[in-house]
Design an enzyme around this catalytic site. Structure first.
Site, PDB file in Angstrom:
ATOM      1  N   SER A   1      51.207  34.210  39.232  1.00  0.00           N
ATOM      2  CA  SER A   1      50.555  35.238  40.048  1.00  0.00           C
ATOM      3  C   SER A   1      50.481  34.806  41.503  1.00  0.00           C
ATOM      4  O   SER A   1      50.385  33.601  41.808  1.00  0.00           O
ATOM      5  CB  SER A   1      49.138  35.439  39.501  1.00  0.00           C
ATOM      6  OG  SER A   1      48.342  36.092  40.448  1.00  0.00           O
TER       7      SER A   1
ATOM      8  N   THR B   1      48.063  34.921  43.082  1.00  0.00           N
ATOM      9  CA  THR B   1      46.745  34.317  43.250  1.00  0.00           C
ATOM     10  C   THR B   1      46.879  32.836  43.622  1.00  0.00           C
ATOM     11  O   THR B   1      45.984  32.273  44.249  1.00  0.00           O
ATOM     12  CB  THR B   1      45.881  34.510  41.984  1.00  0.00           C
ATOM     13  OG1 THR B   1      44.543  34.170  42.288  1.00  0.00           O
ATOM     14  CG2 THR B   1      46.326  33.655  40.816  1.00  0.00           C
TER      15      THR B   1
ATOM     16  N   TYR C   1      40.381  31.401  36.338  1.00  0.00           N
ATOM     17  CA  TYR C   1      41.593  32.158  35.990  1.00  0.00           C
ATOM     18  C   TYR C   1      42.750  31.739  36.904  1.00  0.00           C
ATOM     19  O   TYR C   1      43.842  31.390  36.447  1.00  0.00           O
ATOM     20  CB  TYR C   1      41.343  33.668  36.114  1.00  0.00           C
ATOM     21  CG  TYR C   1      42.613  34.452  36.282  1.00  0.00           C
ATOM     22  CD1 TYR C   1      43.434  34.698  35.187  1.00  0.00           C
ATOM     23  CD2 TYR C   1      43.025  34.901  37.543  1.00  0.00           C
ATOM     24  CE1 TYR C   1      44.638  35.379  35.352  1.00  0.00           C
ATOM     25  CE2 TYR C   1      44.216  35.577  37.712  1.00  0.00           C
ATOM     26  CZ  TYR C   1      45.019  35.817  36.610  1.00  0.00           C
ATOM     27  OH  TYR C   1      46.208  36.460  36.776  1.00  0.00           O
TER      28      TYR C   1
ATOM     29  N   LYS D   1      46.540  29.587  36.270  1.00  0.00           N
ATOM     30  CA  LYS D   1      47.898  29.954  36.691  1.00  0.00           C
ATOM     31  C   LYS D   1      48.558  28.760  37.387  1.00  0.00           C
ATOM     32  O   LYS D   1      49.716  28.424  37.128  1.00  0.00           O
ATOM     33  CB  LYS D   1      47.875  31.176  37.618  1.00  0.00           C
ATOM     34  CG  LYS D   1      47.512  32.475  36.914  1.00  0.00           C
ATOM     35  CD  LYS D   1      48.580  32.900  35.917  1.00  0.00           C
ATOM     36  CE  LYS D   1      48.199  34.128  35.127  1.00  0.00           C
ATOM     37  NZ  LYS D   1      49.025  34.355  33.932  1.00  0.00           N
TER      38      LYS D   1
ATOM     39  N   ASP E   1      37.580  38.054  47.607  1.00  0.00           N
ATOM     40  CA  ASP E   1      38.771  38.855  47.903  1.00  0.00           C
ATOM     41  C   ASP E   1      39.554  38.280  49.085  1.00  0.00           C
ATOM     42  O   ASP E   1      38.975  37.874  50.089  1.00  0.00           O
ATOM     43  CB  ASP E   1      38.384  40.304  48.212  1.00  0.00           C
ATOM     44  CG  ASP E   1      38.498  41.201  46.989  1.00  0.00           C
ATOM     45  OD1 ASP E   1      39.175  40.795  46.021  1.00  0.00           O
ATOM     46  OD2 ASP E   1      37.918  42.303  47.002  1.00  0.00           O
TER      47      ASP E   1
HETATM   48  N1  UDP Z   1      39.242  47.179  45.059  1.00  0.00           N
HETATM   49  C1  UDP Z   1      38.307  48.133  45.455  1.00  0.00           C
HETATM   50  N2  UDP Z   1      37.582  48.756  44.484  1.00  0.00           N
HETATM   51  C2  UDP Z   1      37.732  48.492  43.153  1.00  0.00           C
HETATM   52  C3  UDP Z   1      38.692  47.526  42.752  1.00  0.00           C
HETATM   53  C4  UDP Z   1      39.422  46.894  43.737  1.00  0.00           C
HETATM   54  O1  UDP Z   1      38.132  48.392  46.633  1.00  0.00           O
HETATM   55  O2  UDP Z   1      37.016  49.087  42.336  1.00  0.00           O
HETATM   56  C5  UDP Z   1      40.068  46.499  46.082  1.00  0.00           C
HETATM   57  C6  UDP Z   1      39.876  44.996  46.102  1.00  0.00           C
HETATM   58  O3  UDP Z   1      38.786  44.652  46.909  1.00  0.00           O
HETATM   59  C7  UDP Z   1      41.204  44.536  46.685  1.00  0.00           C
HETATM   60  C8  UDP Z   1      42.198  45.592  46.174  1.00  0.00           C
HETATM   61  O4  UDP Z   1      41.410  46.721  45.802  1.00  0.00           O
HETATM   62  O5  UDP Z   1      41.187  44.600  48.072  1.00  0.00           O
HETATM   63  C9  UDP Z   1      43.009  45.145  44.965  1.00  0.00           C
HETATM   64  O6  UDP Z   1      42.099  44.681  43.990  1.00  0.00           O
HETATM   65  P1  UDP Z   1      42.572  44.296  42.523  1.00  0.00           P
HETATM   66  O7  UDP Z   1      41.373  43.763  41.807  1.00  0.00           O
HETATM   67  O8  UDP Z   1      43.291  45.440  41.906  1.00  0.00           O
HETATM   68  O9  UDP Z   1      43.651  43.146  42.746  1.00  0.00           O
HETATM   69  P2  UDP Z   1      43.534  41.694  43.447  1.00  0.00           P
HETATM   70  O10 UDP Z   1      42.208  41.582  44.096  1.00  0.00           O
HETATM   71  O11 UDP Z   1      43.726  40.753  42.351  1.00  0.00           O
HETATM   72  O12 UDP Z   1      44.631  41.664  44.447  1.00  0.00           O
END
Ligand code: UDP
Length: 342
Positions: free
Chosen positions: A127, A129, A152, A156, A302
């Site tokens: 990922s 991540t 998590y 990875k 985030d």
């Molecule tokens: N996000 C949001 N509301 C939600 C879920 C996610 O605003 O209910 C935002 C989150 O803060 C991030 C983006 O959407 O900026 C992608 O989030 P996701 O959890 O899908 O993936 P990741 O954070 O792993 O990239």
């Protein structure tokens, strides 16, 4: 002779799409899953899409070393794609041991059983991540990995290291590929397989589609004061079928003896940054509906902005993301409607 690919975690979101693409590319596939985070919906969908009613399925928990060994010794497996893992970031913070034990043990058991039984091609689903909050975007495979912000994410990174060390120790017999996914979204165009989150979705797109259908009242956009054009975070959203096809290209590279290194790493993304607000707007526009959303505080942990430089995968795997974010969001909505109507 047809080659056989084992897909561990093949009944889940990514695994089921990969299984479809492998079958359509002419591979024999064995699906194995412990069904801990899914039901049979996607496996049944895969059989329908491919017309393969006889698709082999094994109920296996790869944390059980003997079960892994049995599967590899009783089947001739040319390559394995390992998905079987827990994936909820927040849960991993609360239950670190559960994550380390499950995600590491299962992968080590797969590698061990594979090697013991002459399967020398292992593809691991990693990922983006592992890049954490990158200093420079887009990220290439050379971008340094950062300390993980959750157990998590750490699993990875650790699984990447485990595979690389095993490849090194094998003296050239074991081949590994690490695919670092960006943000997989959408569903198969048939709407027969897709993402099935349990409980309240953590990821953005399932939350959007569940809000649109009325399962959730309102989408919270986490943070609109980030240093980006519209203040919301940016990600590289990749269509799930595009992502699945990258696995077919990677498996072909392994099985056709085209690999240039023992362990190769590829970013699987589009190279196209999209903000949360842009994604929400695109969803509304392409599906002709209004989404109930509000701005909420930032979500801890985030990353502000990350997207891929996918040129290595484009060149070496001969793979490229093809679907527009609009088409993908349409497929996500079709899937949500499909599961609502069941
Ligand atoms: N996000 C949001 N509301 C939600 C879920 C996610 O605003 O209910 C935002 C989150 O803060 C991030 C983006 O959407 O900026 C992608 O989030 P996701 O959890 O899908 O993936 P990741 O954070 O792993 O990239």
């Amino acid at each position: 002779m047809k080659k056989t690919v084992l897909v561990s975690g093949g009944a889940g979101f990514i695994g089921s799409h990969v299984t479809v693409e492998l079958i359509e590319a002419g591979y024999d596939v064995i699906v194995a899953d412990n069904m801990s985070n899914c039901d049979r919906t996607c496996f049944e969908g895969v059989k329908k899409i491919t017309g393969r009613e006889d698709l082999p399925f094994h109920l296996v928990d790869f944390c059980d070393a003997a079960a892994a060994e049995k599967l590899f010794s009783e089947n001739k497996i040319d390559a394995v794609i390992h998905f079987a893992a827990f994936k909820a970031v927040g849960e991993s913070v609360d239950k670190p041991l559960m994550y380390y034990r499950n995600n590491l043990d299962s992968f080590m058991n797969v590698i061990e059983a594979a090697q013991k039984n002459g399967c020398t091609n292992i593809l691991f689903s990693s990922s983006a991540t592992v890049y954490g909050e990158p200093d420079v975007v887009p990220v290439t495979e050379q971008t340094p990995r950062k300390d993980a912000t959750s157990p998590y994410g750490n699993t990875k990174k650790m699984c990447e290291d485990i595979l690389q060390d095993c490849v090194k120790a094998s003296g050239g017999s074991l081949k590994g590929i690490l695919l670092r996914y960006f943000n997989p979204i959408g569903a198969h165009p048939s709407a027969l397989i897709g993402e099935l989150p349990r409980g309240i979705p953590n990821n953005l797109v399932p939350f959007i589609t569940q809000t649109a259908i009325g399962k959730r009242e309102c989408l919270s956009i986490f943070g609109n004061d980030y240093p980006t054009e519209d203040g919301t975070c940016k990600r590289d959203y990749i269509d799930i079928v595009d992502l699945a096809r990258a696995h077919v290209c990677a498996v072909a590279r392994m099985l056709d003896g085209k690999m240039e290194q023992g362990c190769e790493i590829y970013n699987i993304g589009t190279g196209r940054p999209v903000s949360v607000l842009e994604l929400v707007n695109a969803f509304e526009k392409v599906n002709g509906l209004k989404l109930n959303y509000r701005f909420a505080p930032r979500r801890p942990g985030d990353v502000v902005a990350i997207w891929a430089d996918p040129s290595l995968a484009n060149e070496k795997l001969g793979w490229k993301a093809t679907r527009s974010v609009e088409d993908t969001l349409k497929s996500a909505w079709e899937w949500e409607k499909h599961i609502a109507g069941r």
